[in-house]
Design a protein around this motif. Sequence first.
Motif, PDB file in Angstrom:
ATOM      1  N   GLY A 139      13.959  10.913  -1.697  1.00  0.00           N
ATOM      2  CA  GLY A 139      14.538   9.728  -2.314  1.00  0.00           C
ATOM      3  C   GLY A 139      14.076   8.441  -1.664  1.00  0.00           C
ATOM      4  N   GLU A 140      14.757   7.372  -2.041  1.00  0.00           N
ATOM      5  CA  GLU A 140      14.367   6.043  -1.596  1.00  0.00           C
ATOM      6  C   GLU A 140      14.873   5.764  -0.183  1.00  0.00           C
ATOM      7  N   GLY A 141      14.284   4.732   0.406  1.00  0.00           N
ATOM      8  CA  GLY A 141      14.698   4.307   1.747  1.00  0.00           C
ATOM      9  C   GLY A 141      14.486   2.813   1.917  1.00  0.00           C
ATOM     10  N   THR A 142      15.126   2.265   2.922  1.00  0.00           N
ATOM     11  CA  THR A 142      15.072   0.813   3.140  1.00  0.00           C
ATOM     12  C   THR A 142      14.615   0.519   4.569  1.00  0.00           C
ATOM     13  N   ILE A 143      13.726  -0.470   4.664  1.00  0.00           N
ATOM     14  CA  ILE A 143      13.287  -0.983   5.967  1.00  0.00           C
ATOM     15  C   ILE A 143      13.608  -2.471   6.008  1.00  0.00           C
ATOM     16  N   SER A 144      14.221  -2.909   7.099  1.00  0.00           N
ATOM     17  CA  SER A 144      14.517  -4.334   7.254  1.00  0.00           C
ATOM     18  C   SER A 144      13.889  -4.848   8.538  1.00  0.00           C
ATOM     19  N   VAL A 145      13.381  -6.084   8.470  1.00  0.00           N
ATOM     20  CA  VAL A 145      12.840  -6.768   9.636  1.00  0.00           C
ATOM     21  C   VAL A 145      13.628  -8.063   9.818  1.00  0.00           C
ATOM     22  N   LYS A 146      14.280  -8.209  10.967  1.00  0.00           N
ATOM     23  CA  LYS A 146      15.065  -9.402  11.276  1.00  0.00           C
ATOM     24  C   LYS A 146      14.462 -10.078  12.510  1.00  0.00           C
ATOM     25  N   GLY A 147      14.447 -11.402  12.475  1.00  0.00           N
ATOM     26  CA  GLY A 147      13.908 -12.142  13.616  1.00  0.00           C
ATOM     27  C   GLY A 147      14.687 -13.416  13.855  1.00  0.00           C
ATOM     28  N   LYS A 148      14.898 -13.728  15.129  1.00  0.00           N
ATOM     29  CA  LYS A 148      15.613 -14.962  15.468  1.00  0.00           C
ATOM     30  C   LYS A 148      15.092 -15.499  16.794  1.00  0.00           C
ATOM     31  N   LEU A 149      15.298 -16.798  16.981  1.00  0.00           N
ATOM     32  CA  LEU A 149      14.888 -17.487  18.202  1.00  0.00           C
ATOM     33  C   LEU A 149      16.082 -18.235  18.760  1.00  0.00           C
ATOM     34  N   LYS A 150      16.389 -17.962  20.050  1.00  0.00           N
ATOM     35  CA  LYS A 150      17.517 -18.637  20.700  1.00  0.00           C
ATOM     36  C   LYS A 150      17.191 -18.812  22.181  1.00  0.00           C
ATOM     37  N   ASP A 151      17.246 -20.066  22.641  1.00  0.00           N
ATOM     38  CA  ASP A 151      16.994 -20.387  24.050  1.00  0.00           C
ATOM     39  C   ASP A 151      15.662 -19.806  24.538  1.00  0.00           C
ATOM     40  N   ASN A 152      14.613 -19.997  23.696  1.00  0.00           N
ATOM     41  CA  ASN A 152      13.260 -19.545  24.030  1.00  0.00           C
ATOM     42  C   ASN A 152      13.111 -18.019  24.046  1.00  0.00           C
TER      43      ASN A 152
ATOM     44  N   ILE B   2       0.835  -1.208   0.000  1.00  0.00           N
ATOM     45  CA  ILE B   2       0.000   0.000   0.000  1.00  0.00           C
ATOM     46  C   ILE B   2       0.868   1.256   0.000  1.00  0.00           C
ATOM     47  N   GLN B   3       1.905   1.270   0.812  1.00  0.00           N
ATOM     48  CA  GLN B   3       2.755   2.453   0.908  1.00  0.00           C
ATOM     49  C   GLN B   3       3.543   2.693  -0.378  1.00  0.00           C
ATOM     50  N   ASN B   4       3.978   1.619  -1.015  1.00  0.00           N
ATOM     51  CA  ASN B   4       4.715   1.803  -2.269  1.00  0.00           C
ATOM     52  C   ASN B   4       3.806   2.253  -3.404  1.00  0.00           C
ATOM     53  N   LEU B   5       2.533   1.816  -3.368  1.00  0.00           N
ATOM     54  CA  LEU B   5       1.584   2.335  -4.350  1.00  0.00           C
ATOM     55  C   LEU B   5       1.352   3.820  -4.117  1.00  0.00           C
ATOM     56  N   ARG B   6       1.340   4.212  -2.853  1.00  0.00           N
ATOM     57  CA  ARG B   6       1.105   5.611  -2.521  1.00  0.00           C
ATOM     58  C   ARG B   6       2.317   6.481  -2.835  1.00  0.00           C
ATOM     59  N   TYR B   7       3.529   5.976  -2.581  1.00  0.00           N
ATOM     60  CA  TYR B   7       4.751   6.783  -2.719  1.00  0.00           C
ATOM     61  C   TYR B   7       5.608   6.369  -3.918  1.00  0.00           C
ATOM     62  N   ASN B   8       4.993   5.696  -4.891  1.00  0.00           N
ATOM     63  CA  ASN B   8       5.681   5.374  -6.152  1.00  0.00           C
ATOM     64  C   ASN B   8       6.949   4.544  -5.922  1.00  0.00           C
ATOM     65  N   ASP B   9       6.814   3.482  -5.181  1.00  0.00           N
ATOM     66  CA  ASP B   9       7.898   2.509  -4.949  1.00  0.00           C
ATOM     67  C   ASP B   9       9.163   3.151  -4.370  1.00  0.00           C
ATOM     68  N   ARG B  10       8.990   4.023  -3.390  1.00  0.00           N
ATOM     69  CA  ARG B  10      10.156   4.665  -2.752  1.00  0.00           C
ATOM     70  C   ARG B  10      10.815   3.763  -1.709  1.00  0.00           C
ATOM     71  N   PHE B  11      10.096   2.770  -1.202  1.00  0.00           N
ATOM     72  CA  PHE B  11      10.586   2.024  -0.043  1.00  0.00           C
ATOM     73  C   PHE B  11      10.938   0.587  -0.414  1.00  0.00           C
ATOM     74  N   LYS B  12      12.116   0.187   0.022  1.00  0.00           N
ATOM     75  CA  LYS B  12      12.562  -1.187  -0.177  1.00  0.00           C
ATOM     76  C   LYS B  12      12.397  -1.944   1.146  1.00  0.00           C
ATOM     77  N   TYR B  13      11.826  -3.141   1.033  1.00  0.00           N
ATOM     78  CA  TYR B  13      11.557  -3.928   2.242  1.00  0.00           C
ATOM     79  C   TYR B  13      12.400  -5.201   2.212  1.00  0.00           C
ATOM     80  N   ILE B  14      13.157  -5.434   3.303  1.00  0.00           N
ATOM     81  CA  ILE B  14      14.013  -6.621   3.427  1.00  0.00           C
ATOM     82  C   ILE B  14      13.544  -7.418   4.642  1.00  0.00           C
ATOM     83  N   GLU B  15      13.371  -8.715   4.446  1.00  0.00           N
ATOM     84  CA  GLU B  15      12.889  -9.578   5.525  1.00  0.00           C
ATOM     85  C   GLU B  15      13.896 -10.703   5.758  1.00  0.00           C
TER      86      GLU B  15
END
Length: 363
Positions: free
Chosen positions: A285-298, A239-252
């Motif tokens: 200009g463009e920008g990048t958002i990254s989401v990182k996730g990990k599980l260790k010892d609960n 939705i945000q990239n449709l609104r802002y003409n693909d300005r945001f890069k998403y890394i997962e």
Amino acid sequence: MFNENEESNFVVLDSNQYSTSPIYTYPQSFSGRIRTNQDKQSLIQELNNENYIINSFKNRTTGWDLMLLIEEKDLLKDSNQIARITTIIAVIIAILALYLSFVLSGRITRPLRQLKNMVIGGAKELYIYDEPKDKDEIGTISETFNQINVKTKELSDKLIRSELKEKEAELRALQAQIKPHFLYNTLDSIYWMATMQDNPEVAKMAFSLSKSFKLSLNSGKELIAVSKELEHIEHYMTIQNLRYNDRFKYIEQVDEELMNIEILKLLIQPLVENAIYHGLEPQKGEGTISVKGKLKDNLVTFIVEDDGVGIEDLKKINQGYGLKNVRERLMLYYGPSSKLLVTSEVGKGTRVELRFFLTRKEE
């Protein structure tokens, strides 16, 4: 007349005004102590000087003086012995009294010490406890109970506030679900209308919004799988990239083992939304958002990071609804061991880290 074992001396004197003559002495050896023709007064004086106690009687018929002589040391011998025995008995009684007082005091103070240790142990489990000094067991127990009463009241107040916050958060969640439910049905209608009119961008936005709202509703459930939370983020980014003409890069970058694990819903998506509106949208200009996730010892760790404008004053981050709501819900559900940490550098970006254990910590 006298036994030889007796320690007294018996003397019979024939005396006149000027001289005395011993008629009989007992024991016989004592006769040598009396000189012939010695006057009676000088004899008595000599015997007194030798610590003899004299008991004298004059027989009127014969004119003889009957004298019973006892040495002072012999007379006091029994009293000295009685004094020694009395002293020994007094010492024994004192020792018995001390022993009995020790036993009785031990029977009284031992339960008090045990009670004091129990009270202090219970207080240390509740809070950081400082044992009062210069007080006996009763004073310590009284002071500890007073402190426990104060701490119990404080904990009760905290519990009440915590319950109120939880109810408030639940109310906010219910209020938040009312709007998406209405909008979901509306957007579904818009999607089909846009598809029929061959308008793919409107259809795509309506579809993403519809899915986003549906995921936020989550059928009224409090928990959601990590994969669905990430899907929610993907629709939001669409939705945000449709609104802002693909300005945001998403890394997962999330561990596969996390995908099917259920977590509290709407923990990560609000952080991405904040990154868009406060980090990337204000810059050119463009920008990048990254989401990182990990599980260790609960322990689950999520990191949402952007390369936007950054935050000048981190004290203001709690003024907005997004982060504050996430922090409160995180604390209420996962307990005080959970963390929400924010670091930022102006002109370089912001990093938000979530940490919590999968097992809910009841307090």
